[in-house]
Enzyme design. Sequence first.
Site, PDB file in Angstrom:
ATOM      1  N   CYS A   2       0.985  -1.396  -0.149  1.00 47.87           N
ATOM      2  CA  CYS A   2       0.199   0.076  -0.038  1.00 47.87           C
ATOM      3  C   CYS A   2       0.851   1.230  -0.155  1.00 47.87           C
ATOM      4  CB  CYS A   2      -1.291   0.155   1.386  1.00 47.87           C
ATOM      5  SG  CYS A   2      -1.898  -1.166   1.250  1.00 47.87           S
ATOM      6  N   ARG A  27       3.299   0.224  -4.899  1.00 50.46           N
ATOM      7  CA  ARG A  27       3.309  -0.602  -4.222  1.00 50.46           C
ATOM      8  C   ARG A  27       2.221  -1.403  -3.729  1.00 50.46           C
ATOM      9  NH1 ARG A  27       6.909   1.942  -0.136  1.00 50.46           N
ATOM     10  NH2 ARG A  27       6.003   0.832   1.554  1.00 50.46           N
ATOM     11  N   TRP A  74      -2.496  -2.974  -2.101  1.00 51.65           N
ATOM     12  CA  TRP A  74      -2.492  -3.957  -1.337  1.00 51.65           C
ATOM     13  C   TRP A  74      -3.320  -5.071  -0.966  1.00 51.65           C
ATOM     14  CZ3 TRP A  74      -0.018  -8.509   0.095  1.00 51.65           C
ATOM     15  CH2 TRP A  74       0.642  -9.003  -0.192  1.00 51.65           C
ATOM     16  N   ASN A 100      -1.287   2.236   5.839  1.00 56.05           N
ATOM     17  CA  ASN A 100      -0.741   1.592   4.960  1.00 56.05           C
ATOM     18  C   ASN A 100      -0.131   0.399   6.805  1.00 56.05           C
ATOM     19  OD1 ASN A 100       1.195   0.005   3.525  1.00 56.05           O
ATOM     20  ND2 ASN A 100       3.425   0.979   4.096  1.00 56.05           N
ATOM     21  N   GLY A 101      -0.171  -0.798   6.535  1.00 57.45           N
ATOM     22  CA  GLY A 101       0.451  -1.876   7.728  1.00 57.45           C
ATOM     23  C   GLY A 101      -1.200  -3.141   7.770  1.00 57.45           C
ATOM     24  N   GLU A 479      16.033 -17.913 -10.702  1.00 60.15           N
ATOM     25  CA  GLU A 479      15.481 -16.437 -10.234  1.00 60.15           C
ATOM     26  C   GLU A 479      14.811 -16.728 -12.300  1.00 60.15           C
ATOM     27  OE1 GLU A 479      15.532 -13.849  -9.129  1.00 60.15           O
ATOM     28  OE2 GLU A 479      15.170 -11.969 -10.906  1.00 60.15           O
ATOM     29  N   LYS A 483      10.874 -14.778 -12.595  1.00 60.15           N
ATOM     30  CA  LYS A 483      10.621 -13.316 -13.518  1.00 60.15           C
ATOM     31  C   LYS A 483       9.251 -13.763 -14.666  1.00 60.15           C
ATOM     32  CE  LYS A 483      12.530 -11.215 -11.936  1.00 60.15           C
ATOM     33  NZ  LYS A 483      13.320 -10.850 -10.600  1.00 60.15           N
ATOM     34  N   GLU A 486       6.185 -14.458 -12.134  1.00 58.48           N
ATOM     35  CA  GLU A 486       5.369 -12.966 -11.967  1.00 58.48           C
ATOM     36  C   GLU A 486       4.704 -11.711 -12.714  1.00 58.48           C
ATOM     37  OE1 GLU A 486       7.916 -10.472  -9.102  1.00 58.48           O
ATOM     38  OE2 GLU A 486      10.022 -11.230 -10.588  1.00 58.48           O
ATOM     39  N   HIS A 502      14.814 -37.402 -10.376  1.00 51.44           N
ATOM     40  CA  HIS A 502      14.876 -36.606  -9.411  1.00 51.44           C
ATOM     41  C   HIS A 502      13.029 -36.454  -9.278  1.00 51.44           C
ATOM     42  CE1 HIS A 502      18.420 -38.522  -7.196  1.00 51.44           C
ATOM     43  NE2 HIS A 502      18.451 -37.572  -7.916  1.00 51.44           N
ATOM     44  N   LYS A 602       5.737  -3.858  -5.080  1.00 50.86           N
ATOM     45  CA  LYS A 602       7.038  -4.093  -4.860  1.00 50.86           C
ATOM     46  C   LYS A 602       7.887  -3.979  -4.132  1.00 50.86           C
ATOM     47  CE  LYS A 602      10.916  -2.858  -6.706  1.00 50.86           C
ATOM     48  NZ  LYS A 602      11.872  -3.691  -7.567  1.00 50.86           N
TER      49      LYS A 602
END
Length: 607
Positions: A2, A27, A74, A100-101, A479, A483, A486, A502, A602
């Site tokens: 947020c 955010r 968010w 925010n939180g 990574e 990428k 997401e 395996h 983010k």
Amino acid sequence: MCGIAGYIGPLQAQAVLLVALERLKYRGYDSAGIAINHDGEITCRKSHGKLTDLEKITTLQPVLGHCGIAHTRWATHGIPDSGNAHPHSSGDGSIAVVHNGIIENHQVLRDDLESAGVLFSSQTDSEVIPHLLERHYEGDPLACIRTVLPLLRGSYAFAAVFDQHPGHIYVARQGSPLLIGRGKGQQVLLASDIPALLPHAHEYLQLQDGQLADLSSQEVCISTFSGDTTDLTFLPIELDVEAISKGDFDSFMAKEIAEQPEILQRLLESRLHQGTLAQPDLGIDLRHINHVVFLAAGTSWHAAQLGKRFLEHLARVHVEVDISSEYRYRNPVASGGTLVVAISQSGETADTLASLRLAKSKFIPVISLINVLDSTIGRESDGIMPLLAGPEIGVASTKAYTAQVLALYCFALHVARVKGQLSTSDLSHRIDGLHAIPHLVAETLRASEASITEAAELFTAANGTVFLGRGGEFPTALEGALKLKEISYVHAMGYAGGEFKHGPIALVTPSLPVVCICPRDAMYDKMISNIEEVRARQGRIISVGDADDQSLAQLSDHLFPIQRCHDELLQPLLSILPLQRYAYHIARNRGCDVDQPRNLAKSVTVE
Ligand code: M6R
């Protein structure tokens, strides 16, 4: 998570706040809203979805006034819809709040308020705040906030406007970032991050945990929750608007990928001086460090895994890498000679911050590798290694990752030198080779683009992708997969090549793209065996390998060519580049918003 913003000044608050939200939308972007207090009347506008919806609403129904607050969300508690969008108001509409939180005890507070007859209009934890403020308001907003704060458990930064106090915004912080900015013409701003203070503010300060403030165009008054006043130390804002705009690129992600040569050059200039290493002063005697623990999340955790390889190989130090959300709930053993290194682009990731605090509570020295220097992790660390990557706005981390990898390599060389683990000639060879890195990065990005776009065209509809790598390229596989998933919502998994047989090999079909990261390194032959195993089952091979590797090209459906690094240890810095672009193209082909992928934000400032 947020973003919150506020404005008091001569301009129309609505216009300023919409620009601030644009800068904060990384955010969170599940919903957005503003509340403006105009001569004692508070008007809210909110919308579900991206900011453009709020922009449309406020164009049709503008809100006039010079003092307001704003929020981009968010979702944590309650689905992303307009009912759950902030600002939230008290029952009588006299108070509006953005938060925010997470208010962890919101259910108990809500039950209590509801049993007293309060009607809630959202499912959020945040809505308890305006109702509590209304219940305890007796004419003095600061006194009222001070009464309410002890009732709240969890983390928060919130801003409130009270209709009886036009021209004032009241804020409090406990655990979530909040900055206050000042600009010419008695402008006062508020935001979760520096870019949202631009272009109107030229100086800022960070509100600290346990502080609240009464903001007006005349004055910024900060005090502690218990009422002690605090001196104000504003710092100049050095960021310019150019650094936070897309320029000619279609997305921040594309811009940030392209910026990598320049950023790595800047990082090297800060770390190398006249042919020797110039490591930042960390205030720690590294000679006595015999155990390093890297703590990080997401992409930063992948960089940490390369950091482990660098330190173990070059400095012969025992290294552990832990996911910060796991470490924080363990009971780690603290022994003399241990150093914790927190890695975080934002410097605000809640889990990494909590794990840093746990380490400090055990008297373990903590240094951090961070991009946002004036961040909570930065402030709470004993020493800082700056990434110098500039603002990273795309949700998918790209330039921060390569900067982390290079910074960790330089750090490992430094520790190796301090501990006398490398000969002078070995050290010089590794340092000298670094000068070519920016050029090799630029060349890899340039030369691989054609085959990336071709492969992305063919595999846009694939509903899964596997990434295989060994040794230093295993983190690259992780990574690369992160990428892709997401930003394109394609299921992707990174595996260590040796693990493939395996179980995961059962996934291979003629429609499965398998990305094999296969530079000519010590694991090359083993990776070739992986490729053969996939080919034998008709899987499709995309390889990342040396530009002149003809035999690899023949084994592959597509080869993303990369340059060779002077030190095999650092090769993963180049191997990841085509995979960033591959993810970008797949996402674009699938019509996804690469800068604002669904469900993400983010900066993950909640647990
Ligand atoms: O700011 P941090 O480096 O602490 O962030 C950690 C992760 O949230 C972050 O790397 C995330 O995984 C990115 N979206 C990856 O692209």
